[in-house]
Design a protein around this motif. Structure first.
Motif, short mmCIF file in Angstrom:
data_model
loop_
_atom_site.label_atom_id
_atom_site.label_comp_id
_atom_site.label_asym_id
_atom_site.label_seq_id
_atom_site.Cartn_x
_atom_site.Cartn_y
_atom_site.Cartn_z
N VAL A 50 1.06 -1.21 -0.21
CA VAL A 50 -0.11 0.15 0.13
C VAL A 50 0.89 1.22 0.65
O VAL A 50 0.94 2.22 -0.99
CB VAL A 50 -0.95 -0.21 1.07
CG1 VAL A 50 -1.68 1.24 1.64
CG2 VAL A 50 -2.42 -1.13 0.85
N ALA A 78 -4.18 -10.16 2.36
CA ALA A 78 -5.17 -8.46 2.68
C ALA A 78 -5.02 -7.79 3.60
O ALA A 78 -3.60 -8.61 4.95
CB ALA A 78 -6.06 -9.24 2.89
N ILE A 79 -5.04 -6.46 3.26
CA ILE A 79 -4.29 -5.89 4.40
C ILE A 79 -5.78 -4.64 5.16
O ILE A 79 -6.39 -4.32 4.31
CB ILE A 79 -3.17 -4.96 4.05
CG1 ILE A 79 -2.73 -3.28 4.69
CG2 ILE A 79 -3.33 -3.93 2.48
CD1 ILE A 79 -2.02 -3.25 5.87
N ARG A 81 -5.66 -0.91 7.25
CA ARG A 81 -5.25 0.25 8.11
C ARG A 81 -6.30 0.70 8.82
O ARG A 81 -7.44 0.30 8.75
CB ARG A 81 -4.27 1.31 7.32
CG ARG A 81 -3.48 -0.15 6.09
CD ARG A 81 -2.52 0.79 5.99
NE ARG A 81 -2.53 2.30 5.34
CZ ARG A 81 -1.97 3.52 5.45
NH1 ARG A 81 -0.57 2.77 5.54
NH2 ARG A 81 -2.05 4.82 5.80
N VAL A 149 -12.37 -8.01 5.11
CA VAL A 149 -10.93 -8.40 4.22
C VAL A 149 -10.86 -10.24 5.09
O VAL A 149 -10.03 -10.42 4.40
CB VAL A 149 -9.73 -7.84 5.54
CG1 VAL A 149 -7.95 -8.23 5.05
CG2 VAL A 149 -9.69 -5.77 6.15
#
Lengths: 252, 324, 320
Positions: A50, A78-79, A81, A149
């Motif tokens: 990202v 998968a991220i 934030r 996610v």
């Protein structure tokens, strides 16, 4: 396996992440802890592509995150934030359905719908699934994003402060659900956590960062020690073992 | 916002249908009101005007919605960030550096093509740095854009002062067309360009939906963010060129159209919001033109009314609920 | 203080230069030789000096008006030209011209000031009614409001064939300044001094209503005073030379970069820098296409935006 090699992030002359090399174990929960400004979130963001890195590289199952096509990676990693702010009005179900985008490219099949339902159930969002996100509390919204996610169904899930805004009950249930997913589905979670005790009780592996570097890493009993934590936080932290868990008391 | 409000089952398709009916009604009214028997003359004449209005409305609506998707902000439009004054500046520069005699003798289609190309290149250069980077400071972007808009406008008027005033007035009509004297060739070219852009965009509708979630989530979901944003900015640049070439800069119209469309079809789905915005634009422009011609008897410029109504609606909307 | 004196000296030098630029031949020799050239002297007294004074007065007062506006709206990105003030003043002028053409300039100016006051108050009122005021929304509301008012003006100007006059009000141009046609601007000097005297109050008001009330001051009165100053300055400038874009935005922002936001310290700097900015623009406008002139407003738009962008992006690069 996720492997970071000499990863560095520099803003002007300030080093935020300083030449970090890491191997994140497969399976289980890995938590990154450390004081504000240690570079935890920045490292997580670079691992998940990202945020572009100043130098170094990151391999996910041998795939370089910079050069591998985004849609290939999106099925493996998968991220989530912090501060997920939306301008559009989406319902919880619509948001979670987006988690299937890497697989369905926006045309969800019946199988995708099953994944969506499962993720919604998993995060206990059934009653809220038709509500718009901007009508939910911060904690409910956070759970909806985590559900998205999870719905992505990747081997690696990176969460930046997933407990942010959750009350005690939901924080515990979130960690329990992550634990279950790790144990039964064989997923690997990498979390940035601020709460030492949650990190200690639920993680298989702890990484302590300070000043852009990895200061210590190991199992809970290796990290949850007064001398280690003093070196990380500059704070006297007493450690007690309660019911087999290492608990830090740092309130006085 | 009241916490106990439950989600209303939205029926965007029905809303779209109603909007479509309204647009058709306006178009029919526009074509048939006060014809007075001179069908042979009036119909083609009005048809051309109607086509211009619809094309412009479509271009502005689509470019604004896409631009807002990319920027993740409902108060930004390409116009507010100076895109359409950039077009005016490019025109003025061409006139200034090539000389009016060259420009007059050029094929207008070629000229338009060159202008669009420069526009795309320039907007790419200008806005890539602002939207492409990882660290996006929205305030900075907005402010830079507004200032760039003023710069483009002032530079154009600066260059226009350097051009012989008589020559400039002679060319002004050609450069700043309005609904009332559409250039047929330009109209055809614009239509084809818009069609091409739409076909390109149509294939990416679902990707646009993902962008609504923001840069990081979009990347997480496997969207090639940089490429998609670049493509959208190119589409936007082309559409702004089309609308500016046909009627000149219209600052708040896009803002009005996009926000109205979002208000009537509450969805993130571009396959619904884009047609809705285009239809709202069509209704507003065509109905506005009818009012203009038959109530005000042409005594003013359509832009004046658009800015007035658009501005009022926008302020009222802000006062009721902050956008975004 | 030393820097301030240096800046003032630069302005004076610039001012001297500006006196000797123009179509009519005015040079040191023609003025101060044993047999002074009568014509040159006349040009100097009737045209050059009034023009110089007008430039300096406009620069000072518009800069300070911009600063006040930013404190009242509590937003760095507004100025009289982007908050509807200038447009309202134009509308007022138009109204006066249409309804009472025989009114003397002073009367028209008062009408314009009244309109400007109403427009600016409307702007602040709208801001108050907007629930979520982000830094972004405030200047946008100003721009939109300005657009709305401007469209009303254009609509009626078109009907009464006065578009050209409206253009003159919105494009600042010093070429028409002659002795006897700019003296109104001296009032702006008084208003600027008022702003300086009340500087501390504005600084406090800039921190918000509750903050002000906490310090025992009447917020509404400070706002009213600020409104009157901003509106009258804008109206006078619009009536005599026309609006100069960007001045009220860029000068206070630049000064704030170096000096911070204490009005007591920054007002003198804003005044001096404002005067310098307009002076430079005017000189460039006269030189660049000699013997023709380009309006100062156009030059100000180009220079101001370039300068502003430079500052903006440079500052960002440093932070980044």
């Amino acid at each position: 396996m996720i492997e970071a090699k000499n990863v560095t992030k520099r803003y002007g002359t300030t080093l935020v992440v300083d030449d970090v090399s890491l191997r994140l174990p497969v399976g289980g929960i890995t938590s990154i802890i450390g004081p504000n400004g240690a570079g935890k979130s920045t490292l997580l963001s670079m691992i998940s592509r990202v945020l572009p890195m100043s130098s170094g590289n990151v391999l996910v199952d041998g795939l370089d995150v910079v050069t591998t096509p985004g849609d290939v990676l999106a099925k493996r990693l998968a991220i989530l934030r912090q501060d997920n702010h939306l301008t559009s009005r989406l319902t919880v179900r619509e948001l979670v359905t987006f988690g299937r985008y890497p697989h369905s490219k926006g045309r969800p099949t019946v199988k995708d719908q099953e994944h969506v339902e499962r993720a919604i159930q998993h995060m206990g969002l059934e009653a809220l699934s038709a509500r718009f996100l901007d009508e939910l509390s911060g904690g409910q919204r956070q759970r909806a994003f985590v559900a998205m996610v999870l719905c992505q169904d990747t081997d690696y899930v990176l969460l930046d402060e997933p407990l942010n805004g959750l009350d005690l009950k939901h924080a515990v249930s979130m960690m329990k659900q992550l634990r279950t997913a790790a144990d039964t589905l064989g997923k690997s979670f990498v979390l940035v956590l601020h709460d030492l005790n949650f990190a200690s009780c639920y993680s298989d592996h702890l990484i302590a960062m300070r000043d852009g570097k990895v200061a210590f890493q190991g199992r809970s009993e290796d990290i949850m020690r007064p001398d280690v934590l003093r070196a990380v936080y500059d704070l006297e932290i007493a450690i007690q073992q309660i019911n087999g868990d290492w608990i830090a008391t740092h309130y006085r | 916002m009241s916490a106990d409000r439950v989600a209303v089952p939205a029926r965007p398709e029905r809303t779209l249908f109603i909007l479509g009916c309204m647009a058709t009604a306006c178009a029919v009214l526009f074509m048939l009101i006060d014809v007075g028997g001179q069908w042979d003359f009036v119909l083609p004449f009005r048809g051309k005007k109607l086509a211009t209005a619809l094309l412009v409305g479509y271009a502005i609506a689509v470019s604004t919605v896409l631009f807002q998707t990319v920027t993740g902000n409902r108060v930004l439009t390409p116009a507010i960030l100076g895109f359409d004054y950039l077009y005016v500046l490019i025109q003025t520069c061409l006139l200034f550096f090539l000389g009016s005699s060259t420009v007059v003798n050029l094929d207008p289609r070629l000229l338009f093509g060159v202008e669009v190309l420069i526009m795309v290149a320039f907007s790419g250069l200008l806005y890539w740095g602002l939207f492409g980077g990882a660290r996006r400071n929205l305030h900075l972007v907005l402010l830079t854009g507004v200032v760039l808009g003023v710069l483009f406008r002032s530079l154009s008027s600066f260059l226009q002062r350097l051009i012989d005033p008589n020559e400039f007035i002679f060319l002004q009509d050609r450069f700043f067309a309005s609904f009332n004297n559409p250039d047929q060739e330009l109209l055809v070219v614009s239509f084809l360009v818009t069609l091409g852009v739409s076909v390109l965009g149509f294939r990416m509708l679902r990707t646009f939906d993902v962008l609504v979630l923001g840069r990081e989530t979009a990347i997480n979901l496997g969207v090639d963010y940089q490429r998609t944003v670049a493509l959208i900015l190119v589409l936007v640049a082309i559409l702004v060129s089309v609308s500016s070439a046909l009627v000149g800069p219209v600052t708040f119209f896009g803002l009005l159209v996009s926000n109205l469309a979002h208000a009537v079809v509450r969805t993130y789905k571009h396959e619904l919001i884009l047609p809705a915005a285009a239809l709202v634009a069509a209704v507003a422009l065509v109905a506005g033109q009818v009012v203009l011609e038959h109530v005000f008897a042409f005594d003013t410029n359509p832009r004046v009314i658009i800015e007035f109504v658009g501005g009022l609606v926008f302020i009222t909307m802000l006062m009721r609920k902050a956008p975004g | 203080m030393k820097r301030f004196v240096a800046a003032a000296v630069v302005i004076v030098l610039l001012a001297l230069v500006s006196l000797f630029i123009g179509v009519g031949n005015v040079s040191w020799n023609s003025l101060f030789s044993p047999s002074p050239d009568e014509r040159a002297l006349q040009v100097l007294v009737i045209s050059r000096i009034p023009r110089l004074l007008a430039v300096i007065l406009v620069g000072m007062s518009l800069g300070v008006a911009g600063l006040l506006m930013q404190m009242l709206a509590r937003n760095r990105f507004v100025e009289p030209a982007t908050a509807g003030t200038a447009e309202s003043a134009s509308l007022g002028m138009l109204t006066a011209t249409v309804l009472a053409p025989q009114l003397p300039v002073l009367g028209k100016m008062l009408v314009a000031s009244g309109f400007a006051l109403a427009g600016t108050a409307l702007f602040l009122l709208i801001l108050k009614r907007i629930p979520l005021r982000s830094v972004l929304v405030v200047p946008l509301v100003g721009l939109v409001l300005a657009g709305v008012i401007d469209s009303v003006t254009t609509f009626f100007a078109y009907r009464f064939d006065l578009l050209q006059s409206v253009n003159a009000w919105t494009t600042g141009d010093f070429s028409t300044v002659l002795r006897g046609r700019y003296e109104l601007l001296w009032v702006t000097l008084g208003l600027t001094c008022c702003a300086y005297v009340a500087a501390d109050r504005f600084t406090v008001a800039g921190m918000g209503e509750s903050f002000t009330t906490n310090l025992g001051m009447r917020y509404s009165r400070i706002v009213a005073l600020g409104l009157v100053i901003v509106s009258m300055v804008t109206a006078m400038v619009v009536v005599t030379v026309g609006m100069i874009p960007f001045l009220g935005l860029i000068v206070p922002n630049v000064v704030s970069l170096f000096m911070g936001d204490n009005a007591r310290r920054s007002i003198p700097w804003v005044a001096v820098c404002g005067a310098g900015f307009v002076l430079v623009c005017d000189v460039i406008g006269r030189v660049v296409r000699f013997p023709y002139e380009i309006p100062g407003a156009t030059i100000a738009g180009v220079m101001g935006s370039v300068l502003f962008l430079y500052l903006l992006l440079r500052r960002d690069a440093r932070v980044g």
